[in-house]
Design a protein around this motif. Sequence first.
Motif, PDB file in Angstrom:
ATOM      1  N   SER A 108      -6.083   6.611   9.288  1.00 13.53           N
ATOM      2  CA  SER A 108      -6.599   6.614   7.914  1.00 13.53           C
ATOM      3  C   SER A 108      -7.381   7.907   7.722  1.00 13.53           C
ATOM      4  CB  SER A 108      -7.542   5.431   7.714  1.00 13.53           C
ATOM      5  OG  SER A 108      -6.838   4.362   7.168  1.00 13.53           O
ATOM      6  N   TYR A 138      -2.269   8.761   7.110  1.00 15.63           N
ATOM      7  CA  TYR A 138      -2.022   7.684   6.131  1.00 15.63           C
ATOM      8  C   TYR A 138      -0.923   6.730   6.615  1.00 15.63           C
ATOM      9  CZ  TYR A 138      -4.959  10.447   3.080  1.00 15.63           C
ATOM     10  OH  TYR A 138      -6.031  11.133   2.554  1.00 15.63           O
ATOM     11  N   VAL A 182      -7.129  -2.364   0.494  1.00 16.29           N
ATOM     12  CA  VAL A 182      -6.710  -1.286  -0.419  1.00 16.29           C
ATOM     13  C   VAL A 182      -6.437   0.007   0.352  1.00 16.29           C
ATOM     14  CG1 VAL A 182      -7.523   0.220  -2.297  1.00 16.29           C
ATOM     15  CG2 VAL A 182      -7.752  -2.266  -2.487  1.00 16.29           C
ATOM     16  N   ASP A 183      -7.251   0.286   1.359  1.00 18.70           N
ATOM     17  CA  ASP A 183      -7.034   1.504   2.156  1.00 18.70           C
ATOM     18  C   ASP A 183      -5.634   1.480   2.774  1.00 18.70           C
ATOM     19  OD1 ASP A 183      -8.003   3.952   3.653  1.00 18.70           O
ATOM     20  OD2 ASP A 183      -7.509   2.645   5.324  1.00 18.70           O
ATOM     21  N   PHE A 186      -2.914   1.843   0.101  1.00 18.94           N
ATOM     22  CA  PHE A 186      -2.879   3.241  -0.355  1.00 18.94           C
ATOM     23  C   PHE A 186      -2.060   4.074   0.648  1.00 18.94           C
ATOM     24  CE2 PHE A 186      -4.739   7.546  -0.456  1.00 18.94           C
ATOM     25  CZ  PHE A 186      -4.504   7.874  -1.784  1.00 18.94           C
ATOM     26  N   CYS A 187      -2.327   3.876   1.956  1.00 19.71           N
ATOM     27  CA  CYS A 187      -1.556   4.577   3.000  1.00 19.71           C
ATOM     28  C   CYS A 187      -0.066   4.275   2.850  1.00 19.71           C
ATOM     29  CB  CYS A 187      -2.001   4.126   4.390  1.00 19.71           C
ATOM     30  SG  CYS A 187      -3.634   4.708   4.854  1.00 19.71           S
ATOM     31  N   LEU A 213      -7.033  -0.704  -6.088  1.00 19.90           N
ATOM     32  CA  LEU A 213      -5.899   0.159  -5.750  1.00 19.90           C
ATOM     33  C   LEU A 213      -5.545   1.063  -6.928  1.00 19.90           C
ATOM     34  CD1 LEU A 213      -3.707   0.952  -3.692  1.00 19.90           C
ATOM     35  CD2 LEU A 213      -2.264  -0.862  -4.628  1.00 19.90           C
ATOM     36  N   LYS A 216      -8.039   3.833  -6.966  1.00 23.29           N
ATOM     37  CA  LYS A 216      -7.858   4.800  -5.871  1.00 23.29           C
ATOM     38  C   LYS A 216      -6.647   5.705  -6.143  1.00 23.29           C
ATOM     39  CE  LYS A 216      -8.214   5.211  -0.917  1.00 23.29           C
ATOM     40  NZ  LYS A 216      -8.950   4.709   0.218  1.00 23.29           N
ATOM     41  N   LEU A 217      -5.550   5.127  -6.611  1.00 27.00           N
ATOM     42  CA  LEU A 217      -4.351   5.927  -6.924  1.00 27.00           C
ATOM     43  C   LEU A 217      -4.641   6.885  -8.076  1.00 27.00           C
ATOM     44  CD1 LEU A 217      -1.675   3.080  -6.712  1.00 27.00           C
ATOM     45  CD2 LEU A 217      -1.758   5.081  -5.219  1.00 27.00           C
ATOM     46  N   ASN A 220      -6.727   9.852  -6.973  1.00 23.31           N
ATOM     47  CA  ASN A 220      -5.953  10.803  -6.181  1.00 23.31           C
ATOM     48  C   ASN A 220      -5.025  11.638  -7.070  1.00 23.31           C
ATOM     49  OD1 ASN A 220      -3.473  11.521  -4.273  1.00 23.31           O
ATOM     50  ND2 ASN A 220      -5.340  11.328  -3.072  1.00 23.31           N
TER      51      ASN A 220
END
Length: 630
Positions: A108, A138, A182-183, A186-187, A213, A216-217, A220
């Motif tokens: 991560s 990721y 969520v981490d 996301f990966c 999520l 976070k997306l 990014n």
Amino acid sequence: MFLSHCFSVALKRMLNFNLPPIKNSTGEPVWKVLIYDRFGQDIISPLLSVKELRDMGITLHLLLHSDRDPIPDVPAVYFVMPTEENIDRMCQDLRNQLYESYYLNFISAISRSKLEDIANAALGASAVTQVAKVFDQYLNFITLEDDMFVLCNQNKELISYRAINRPDITDTEMEAIMDTVVDSLFCFFVTLGAIPIIRCSRGTAAEMVAVKLDKKLRENLRDARNSLFTGDTLGAGQFSFQRPLLVLVDRNIDLATPLHHTWTYQALVHDVLDFHLNRVNLEESSGMENSPAGARPKKKNKKSYDLTPADKFWQKHKGSPFPEVAESVQQELESYRAQEDEVKRLKSIMGIEGEDEGAISMLSDNTAKLTSAVSSLPELLEKKRLIDLHTNVATAVLEHIKARKLDVYFEYEEKIMSKSALDKSLLDMISDPDAGTPEDKMRLFLIYYINSVQAPSEADLEQYKKALTDAGCNLAPLNYIKQWKAFAKMASAPTSYGNATAKPLGLFSRVMNTGSQFVMEGVKNLVLKQQNLPVTRILDNLMEMKSNPETDDYRYFDPKMLRGSDSSVPRNKNPFQEAIVFVVGGGNYIEYQNLVDYIKGKQGKHVLYGCSELFNAAQFIKQLSQLGQK
């Protein structure tokens, strides 16, 4: 959308110092050591065999926290989680100058402060030039199949069904669990190289995951210079031009399926054997036969088998009803026996009768005869290995089916779930001392309780409880299911499971009766009728854009939209070609197989199944017991 291909490409690239693996290069690979933690080991082991690692130049693979000797003239590839403990150990490796150079890969994303710790350790050890590359990979999820993934195996109790549904959970603890989920998701999407459109049910843990999520997306994507979804991402091109749909569902929408006794090969192996990260561990009892009276029983041999996509028999039959599997193993065995003389002949040509099979690869093929033997014999021996493997695994499953009458349980539960008439009272099933373990009886009763529109009266419930206690059952799971049902009743109506039940066939075909390895006497030959489980039905509604009260109020998120809008009105009007179903709170092989069967009938469409953890009924019952303890 082949997940394992996409994922192993990412891993192979990492093991090649983060350069694309060169195809057909005649040069030897660069020899190196691989250092991983338990997380890294779990991610790599279902995908790359020891042989594949060796082909890529990995001479040694060692756990980060094991005692390791210095190998000063070899580069080391690290693949670890960026935890405090791991960073400390890596800094120690730099100070001890264990390797020639260091390629640090984090499962991560690593924080800036931890990156500075590594930089300081490298400076202190005068090893700055030796740290060749530092990468965020990721890859924080485990790919089990081409179309299935699970978030974690280590510390899975931290994001388990029990952890999410504990009555005394604090907001801070819940936030931490959701951040972990969520981490990993996301990966997953970074590796796929795709931004999904997200749908989720309201008022559940799945909604919390969706909100986080989406955020976070979105963040990014907004960072144009560092976005992980622009340019050459590994997964780009895996998907069609249309974006995938991500359906987030909560385990609580269907608690009956994870408890259900099953009838397909893969799900049975997971239910009754020790099956874990695509590896099944069997205890082979050597029995008491031929041992003198009073002799000690022999020790049990433990055997491990990998059930991987490379195993053609497994790929073909993992979703088949068990009787079909037994029949197919028997047919494979007979076809191999017909070739056994050929194997002996080939071995004699090669002059290796009775020799170790490893010697075969050492032979030179200096004559046409030898060449043909060298090419056909390994293939035949591999066929024999797979037949032996599945004979052993299927025999172990069959022993459980017979000892616990699992066919009877499966058929009875199918009738309960499809509201069909029952041919035997539930009390008789629970009270039958020959049918199943206390856990089997508890599973059956919980499925009945979850599916009953009208809860049994107090008097009836007391009668059931007494029968369950007499049968040796722990009633803690029932306490929890009672609370859950009372809560679910306020939220919505009980889940429906369709109305098709398993149909018994007549006797097994001739193969199963004459000289078969698998004596199936007394076991019903049940044929599965295709019916969509709740998770599959939800996916079908959302993927095909059908209007249905079950999913009409599902929330809609599009991380590519400039402003996030809270709406359940989809902007996208066309049915989706690609979808990912993710179950927050744990999944199982029954649900996975149901999705696989559903999508077979949809030409050109693909579905992936993911879950926060993969549990079998015994593991799920244990979590329900912990939640129901008073």
